[in-house]
Design a protein around this motif. Structure first.
Motif, PDB file in Angstrom:
ATOM      1  N   VAL A 193       0.854  -1.190   0.000  1.00  0.00           N
ATOM      2  CA  VAL A 193       0.000   0.000   0.000  1.00  0.00           C
ATOM      3  C   VAL A 193       0.894   1.246   0.000  1.00  0.00           C
ATOM      4  CG1 VAL A 193      -1.851   1.287   1.120  1.00  0.00           C
ATOM      5  CG2 VAL A 193      -1.802  -1.213   1.288  1.00  0.00           C
ATOM      6  N   LEU A 194       0.886   1.965  -1.120  1.00  0.00           N
ATOM      7  CA  LEU A 194       1.611   3.222  -1.253  1.00  0.00           C
ATOM      8  C   LEU A 194       0.624   4.380  -1.212  1.00  0.00           C
ATOM      9  CD1 LEU A 194       3.981   2.325  -4.239  1.00  0.00           C
ATOM     10  CD2 LEU A 194       4.510   2.217  -1.793  1.00  0.00           C
ATOM     11  N   ILE A 195       1.056   5.520  -0.672  1.00  0.00           N
ATOM     12  CA  ILE A 195       0.206   6.701  -0.656  1.00  0.00           C
ATOM     13  C   ILE A 195       0.999   7.919  -1.120  1.00  0.00           C
ATOM     14  CG2 ILE A 195      -1.249   5.809   1.202  1.00  0.00           C
ATOM     15  CD1 ILE A 195       0.122   7.783   3.108  1.00  0.00           C
ATOM     16  N   SER A 196       0.268   8.902  -1.631  1.00  0.00           N
ATOM     17  CA  SER A 196       0.869  10.153  -2.070  1.00  0.00           C
ATOM     18  C   SER A 196      -0.116  11.278  -1.813  1.00  0.00           C
ATOM     19  CB  SER A 196       1.214  10.086  -3.564  1.00  0.00           C
ATOM     20  OG  SER A 196       1.691  11.345  -4.026  1.00  0.00           O
ATOM     21  N   THR A 197       0.412  12.481  -1.615  1.00  0.00           N
ATOM     22  CA  THR A 197      -0.461  13.651  -1.514  1.00  0.00           C
ATOM     23  C   THR A 197      -0.702  14.270  -2.884  1.00  0.00           C
ATOM     24  OG1 THR A 197       1.447  15.097  -1.102  1.00  0.00           O
ATOM     25  CG2 THR A 197       0.312  14.161   0.825  1.00  0.00           C
ATOM     26  N   ASP A 198      -0.025  13.766  -3.897  1.00  0.00           N
ATOM     27  CA  ASP A 198      -0.072  14.368  -5.229  1.00  0.00           C
ATOM     28  C   ASP A 198      -0.498  13.319  -6.253  1.00  0.00           C
ATOM     29  OD1 ASP A 198       0.284  15.688  -7.597  1.00  0.00           O
ATOM     30  OD2 ASP A 198       2.402  16.163  -7.283  1.00  0.00           O
ATOM     31  N   PRO A 199      -1.708  13.391  -6.774  1.00  0.00           N
ATOM     32  CA  PRO A 199      -2.141  12.388  -7.762  1.00  0.00           C
ATOM     33  C   PRO A 199      -1.309  12.395  -9.029  1.00  0.00           C
ATOM     34  CG  PRO A 199      -3.711  14.222  -7.653  1.00  0.00           C
ATOM     35  CD  PRO A 199      -2.757  14.398  -6.511  1.00  0.00           C
ATOM     36  N   ALA A 200      -0.698  13.539  -9.366  1.00  0.00           N
ATOM     37  CA  ALA A 200       0.127  13.599 -10.571  1.00  0.00           C
ATOM     38  C   ALA A 200       1.344  12.681 -10.445  1.00  0.00           C
ATOM     39  CB  ALA A 200       0.574  15.036 -10.836  1.00  0.00           C
ATOM     40  N   ARG A 201       1.889  12.545  -9.232  1.00  0.00           N
ATOM     41  CA  ARG A 201       3.023  11.639  -9.040  1.00  0.00           C
ATOM     42  C   ARG A 201       2.589  10.194  -9.256  1.00  0.00           C
ATOM     43  NH1 ARG A 201       6.401  13.785  -3.730  1.00  0.00           N
ATOM     44  NH2 ARG A 201       6.596  15.968  -4.380  1.00  0.00           N
ATOM     45  N   VAL A 202       1.383   9.873  -8.810  1.00  0.00           N
ATOM     46  CA  VAL A 202       0.873   8.523  -9.020  1.00  0.00           C
ATOM     47  C   VAL A 202       0.669   8.283 -10.510  1.00  0.00           C
ATOM     48  CG1 VAL A 202      -0.972   6.897  -8.471  1.00  0.00           C
ATOM     49  CG2 VAL A 202      -0.202   8.539  -6.748  1.00  0.00           C
ATOM     50  N   GLY A 207      -6.918   4.414  -5.340  1.00  0.00           N
ATOM     51  CA  GLY A 207      -8.043   4.878  -4.536  1.00  0.00           C
ATOM     52  C   GLY A 207      -7.644   6.116  -3.761  1.00  0.00           C
ATOM     53  N   THR A 208      -8.444   6.483  -2.785  1.00  0.00           N
ATOM     54  CA  THR A 208      -8.147   7.629  -1.931  1.00  0.00           C
ATOM     55  C   THR A 208      -8.474   7.291  -0.485  1.00  0.00           C
ATOM     56  OG1 THR A 208     -10.352   8.577  -2.291  1.00  0.00           O
ATOM     57  CG2 THR A 208      -8.579   9.332  -3.754  1.00  0.00           C
ATOM     58  N   LEU A 209      -7.789   7.968   0.421  1.00  0.00           N
ATOM     59  CA  LEU A 209      -8.068   7.888   1.851  1.00  0.00           C
ATOM     60  C   LEU A 209      -8.201   9.312   2.377  1.00  0.00           C
ATOM     61  CD1 LEU A 209      -5.435   5.216   2.995  1.00  0.00           C
ATOM     62  CD2 LEU A 209      -7.908   4.889   2.840  1.00  0.00           C
ATOM     63  N   GLU A 210      -9.158   9.516   3.272  1.00  0.00           N
ATOM     64  CA  GLU A 210      -9.359  10.849   3.822  1.00  0.00           C
ATOM     65  C   GLU A 210      -9.583  10.737   5.329  1.00  0.00           C
ATOM     66  OE1 GLU A 210     -11.920  14.924   2.853  1.00  0.00           O
ATOM     67  OE2 GLU A 210     -12.359  13.041   1.804  1.00  0.00           O
TER      68      GLU A 210
END
Length: 277
Positions: A131-140, A156-159
């Motif tokens: 499970v990887l996360i980023s604050t920037d969707p462009a990087r994904v 997906g997203t987590l909030e």
């Protein structure tokens, strides 16, 4: 491109953008690049092999001028090089973490290695294996472009509320350890900027500056560029930046003397094209 770390404690490929920065160059001919790599501590065969590997990986481009190739940075290496100049640039965070959830079969090892590369080089955090996360969707978007697998690979997203988001960021990017590493690096770099630490011989100064700079700049290159609201109040990245600037100023004359001496005696110096400012 996989990171190749040697006994000196930094990614050996980082010597290449270091030399481009030292010359403030957009293009450098192979003979000069190889000679400076050997001055930085690489053997002649490893220097040549490094350039071939980086070119195959898309991190270097080459243009022939007769029997001589002139190199320029490209791809992820160029992005990292520009990041040294401008620092990590956090985007406008929308309050959500953008996730990549994956379970890749062992038979697709290159895909697994690429996802590990995203965490190490594109600023994605790991909240648990797979499970990887980023604050920037462009990087994904950038990291997953062209990636295909028979395994699981979903976005997906987590909030969360603000406090929980900070806790998640601290875990995913190991921010407490980063704080310690940044402070230790700032202290070490500050010591190297003091009077009396610079060797009188330019060639020795070049090698020493190369090693000490690369030991510390890697922390900035792997900075995830998180928005301020996710960082600890005592985030010390600015301390390291200031120390690096002091060190670069203190060592500039000695390092420049070495590379300019090399250029004066090289028949290929005309192929060095300086960067436009």
């Amino acid at each position: 491109m996989s990171a190749l770390h040697g006994p000196r404690g930094f990614n050996l490929a980082s010597s290449v953008p270091f030399i481009f920065g030292t010359l403030d160059a957009e293009t450098i001919p192979g003979p000069i690049l190889v000679e400076l790599l050997t001055d930085a501590g690489h053997s002649l065969p490893s220097a040549r092999a490094l350039l071939a590997r980086l070119r195959a990986a898309g991190s270097l481009e080459a243009q022939r001028h007769g029997r001589v190739a002139a190199y320029r940075l490209s791809g992820a290496m160029l992005t990292g090089f520009n990041g040294v100049d401008h620092g990590p640039q956090p985007g406008n965070w929308d309050g959500r973490f953008h996730t990549v959830v994956f379970d890749i079969p062992e038979s697709e090892r290159p895909v697994k290695d690429h996802l590990r590369y995203l965490a190490q080089n594109l600023g994605l955090g790991t909240i648990r294996p797979g499970v990887l996360i980023s604050t920037d969707p462009a990087r994904v978007d950038e990291g997953l472009e062209g990636v295909h697998t028979r395994g699981l690979l979903v976005r997906g997203t987590l909030e969360f509320d603000a406090a929980t988001s900070r806790e998640v960021a601290a875990l995913a990017w190991d921010l407490p350890q980063r704080v310690e590493s940044l402070r230790a690096a700032a202290h070490r770099v500050s010591a190297w900027a003091r009077p009396g630490r610079i060797p009188a011989e330019p060639a020795i100064a070049f090698r020493s500056f190369h090693d000490n700079y690369l030991h510390s700049i890697g922390l900035r290159l792997t900075d995830p560029g998180l928005p301020p609201e996710l960082l600890p109040a005592d985030w010390p990245a600015g301390e390291l930046d200031q120390a690096l600037r002091r060190m670069m100023t203190a060592w500039n004359d000695a390092v420049t003397a070495h590379v300019e001496t090399l250029l004066l005696r090289s028949p290929h110096a005309w192929l060095v094209h300086r960067r436009e400012r």
